[in-house]
Enzyme design. Sequence first.
Site, PDB file in Angstrom:
ATOM      1  N   HIS A  34       1.174   2.870 -10.919  1.00 37.06           N
ATOM      2  CA  HIS A  34      -0.070   2.678 -11.611  1.00 37.06           C
ATOM      3  C   HIS A  34      -0.678   3.819 -12.021  1.00 37.06           C
ATOM      4  O   HIS A  34      -0.257   4.948 -11.790  1.00 37.06           O
ATOM      5  CB  HIS A  34      -0.955   1.729 -10.557  1.00 37.06           C
ATOM      6  N   HIS A  37      -0.554   6.812  -9.643  1.00 39.31           N
ATOM      7  CA  HIS A  37       0.742   7.481  -9.607  1.00 39.31           C
ATOM      8  C   HIS A  37       0.704   8.357 -10.850  1.00 39.31           C
ATOM      9  O   HIS A  37       1.239   9.515 -10.902  1.00 39.31           O
ATOM     10  CB  HIS A  37       1.736   6.784  -9.727  1.00 39.31           C
ATOM     11  N   SER A 185      -4.731   0.624  -6.359  1.00 35.05           N
ATOM     12  CA  SER A 185      -3.701   0.747  -5.349  1.00 35.05           C
ATOM     13  C   SER A 185      -2.692  -0.508  -5.533  1.00 35.05           C
ATOM     14  O   SER A 185      -3.171  -1.455  -6.343  1.00 35.05           O
ATOM     15  CB  SER A 185      -4.371   0.354  -3.906  1.00 35.05           C
TER      16      SER A 185
END
Length: 285
Positions: A34, A37, A185
């Site tokens: 996501h 990252h 997250s």
Amino acid sequence: MRTVSNISQIRPIISSAKQRGERVGLVPTMGALHAGHIALMETARAQDDFVAISIFVNPTQFGPAEDYQAYPRQLEQDARAAQQAGVDLIFAPSAEEMYGEGFATYVEVEGLTEGLCGRYRPGHFRGVTTVVAKLLNIIQPDAAYFGEKDYQQLIVIRRMVNDLNMPIEIVGVPTVREPDGLAISSRNRYLSDEERAVAPCLYQALQAGATRVRQGATGAEAAEQVKEILAKEPLLRVQYVEAVHPETLQPAEYGGPPMVIAAAAYLGAARLIDNIIIEEGTDDA
Ligand code: PAF
């Protein structure tokens, strides 16, 4: 970009990059990539010549009642995202490749792992440090990148790398948030629409706590204020709110910055964690 799953394939690729004089960066992930990252990969891309990511849902860091089986696995989609972010290599091993028959060696950081999430997830950080030590050993990067959202993890990994004399720079990357403040997250996908609407209150409460700290409140006072705000939200089940020193992770019994207020709460099936870093003389991170 190449994707490899065997440890024996990794070493020659990294050796070649190093022989070319390239600085190697590693972004360890569990996949389901996501924006958080992507920020890690972009930071690595800006600082390193060769960027590797690992995608491995690490069984040793999940408790028996946790979401290891349900954790999203989407390698093809992740590979597309990694390619777009300019990644050179994906290491996506199987559990058997990482934990072969007879595996018996674990890495454990004492002290720092006992409070905050460590109190509620016994064995979690032992699993994290074990797998991260293995990944750092396998890939031997010059730098490795971790999100500040998992603040305790970042501090624990810094300690491990320092204590084990690993010649690797550990880079912390600021938390990426949705426009309403919710920390991004992989577990946000477990939220129902109703829970998603409530979720930003976690960060809003932390911001209110940070304001108190900047006004001179002690960690206990600030944490209490955060808890009071969160208690007004019936869908939220708070696990902990604690204010700690940013490096020792010991309770901040003093008033004012530097301090980190960290929290974990359940919203339905999703366990959300977040924190706010309150530095001396600056605004909150
Ligand atoms: O933060 C994560 O995604 C994981 O804990 C990590 C660092 C990749 C280890 O499995």
